[in-house]
Design a protein around this motif. Structure first.
Motif, PDB file in Angstrom:
ATOM      1  N   VAL A   1       0.935  -1.119   0.017  1.00 56.01           N
ATOM      2  CA  VAL A   1       0.132   0.056   0.045  1.00 56.01           C
ATOM      3  C   VAL A   1       0.849   1.326   0.029  1.00 56.01           C
ATOM      4  O   VAL A   1       1.710   1.249   0.820  1.00 56.01           O
ATOM      5  N   GLU A   2       0.710   1.958  -1.005  1.00 53.89           N
ATOM      6  CA  GLU A   2       1.440   3.324  -1.133  1.00 53.89           C
ATOM      7  C   GLU A   2       0.719   4.681  -0.794  1.00 53.89           C
ATOM      8  O   GLU A   2      -0.450   4.675  -0.943  1.00 53.89           O
ATOM      9  N   ARG A   3       1.202   5.502   0.202  1.00 57.80           N
ATOM     10  CA  ARG A   3       0.589   6.703   0.456  1.00 57.80           C
ATOM     11  C   ARG A   3       1.381   7.733   0.296  1.00 57.80           C
ATOM     12  O   ARG A   3       2.783   7.742   0.020  1.00 57.80           O
ATOM     13  N   ARG A   4       0.744   9.093  -0.286  1.00 58.17           N
ATOM     14  CA  ARG A   4       1.358  10.147  -0.615  1.00 58.17           C
ATOM     15  C   ARG A   4       1.050  11.037   0.339  1.00 58.17           C
ATOM     16  O   ARG A   4      -0.039  11.340   0.599  1.00 58.17           O
ATOM     17  N   PHE A   5       1.855  12.015   0.681  1.00 58.45           N
ATOM     18  CA  PHE A   5       1.723  13.150   1.508  1.00 58.45           C
ATOM     19  C   PHE A   5       2.850  14.459   1.528  1.00 58.45           C
ATOM     20  O   PHE A   5       3.902  14.040   0.760  1.00 58.45           O
TER      21      PHE A   5
ATOM     22  N   MET B   1       5.323   6.817   0.404  1.00 61.51           N
ATOM     23  CA  MET B   1       6.057   5.854   1.010  1.00 61.51           C
ATOM     24  C   MET B   1       5.052   4.609   1.155  1.00 61.51           C
ATOM     25  O   MET B   1       3.786   4.871   0.608  1.00 61.51           O
ATOM     26  N   SER B   2       5.633   3.356   1.436  1.00 59.49           N
ATOM     27  CA  SER B   2       4.726   2.379   1.104  1.00 59.49           C
ATOM     28  C   SER B   2       5.072   1.377   2.122  1.00 59.49           C
ATOM     29  O   SER B   2       6.308   1.530   2.797  1.00 59.49           O
ATOM     30  N   LYS B   3       3.983   0.311   2.399  1.00 59.26           N
ATOM     31  CA  LYS B   3       4.204  -0.480   3.477  1.00 59.26           C
ATOM     32  C   LYS B   3       3.426  -1.678   3.086  1.00 59.26           C
ATOM     33  O   LYS B   3       2.496  -1.697   2.130  1.00 59.26           O
ATOM     34  N   LYS B   4       4.014  -2.862   3.397  1.00 61.50           N
ATOM     35  CA  LYS B   4       3.652  -4.210   3.212  1.00 61.50           C
ATOM     36  C   LYS B   4       2.639  -4.551   4.090  1.00 61.50           C
ATOM     37  O   LYS B   4       2.925  -4.634   5.440  1.00 61.50           O
TER      38      LYS B   4
END
Length: 79
Positions: free
Chosen positions: A23-27, A38-41
């Protein structure tokens, strides 16, 4: 309280009834004022082994299923 729903891409389907979803989030960075990715699995439960690498999926919070599985893949009908 509603359960969180995240969207991401399946990066691994090697485990039985489990997929790993990135899952990738943008800020905007608070100091640099630049958009950061940033991404997290997350390990998610996939009861029927229906999803393969590269699929776009939605995952929902759930009670703990195993040591590090706390998410469930949801189908569009469930959402």
């Amino acid at each position: 309280m509603p359960k969180r729903i995240l969207q991401g891409t399946v990066v691994s389907d090697k485990n039985e009834k489990t997929v790993v979803v990135k899952v990738e989030r943008r800020f905007t960075h608070p100091v640099m004022k630049k958009t950061v990715r940033m991404s997290k699995k997350y390990k998610a439960h996939d009861e029927n082994n229906a999803h393969k690498v590269g699929d776009q999926v939605s995952i929902q919070e759930s009670k703990p299923i195993s040591k590090d599985k706390r998410w469930v893949v949801i189908t569009p009908e469930q959402a």
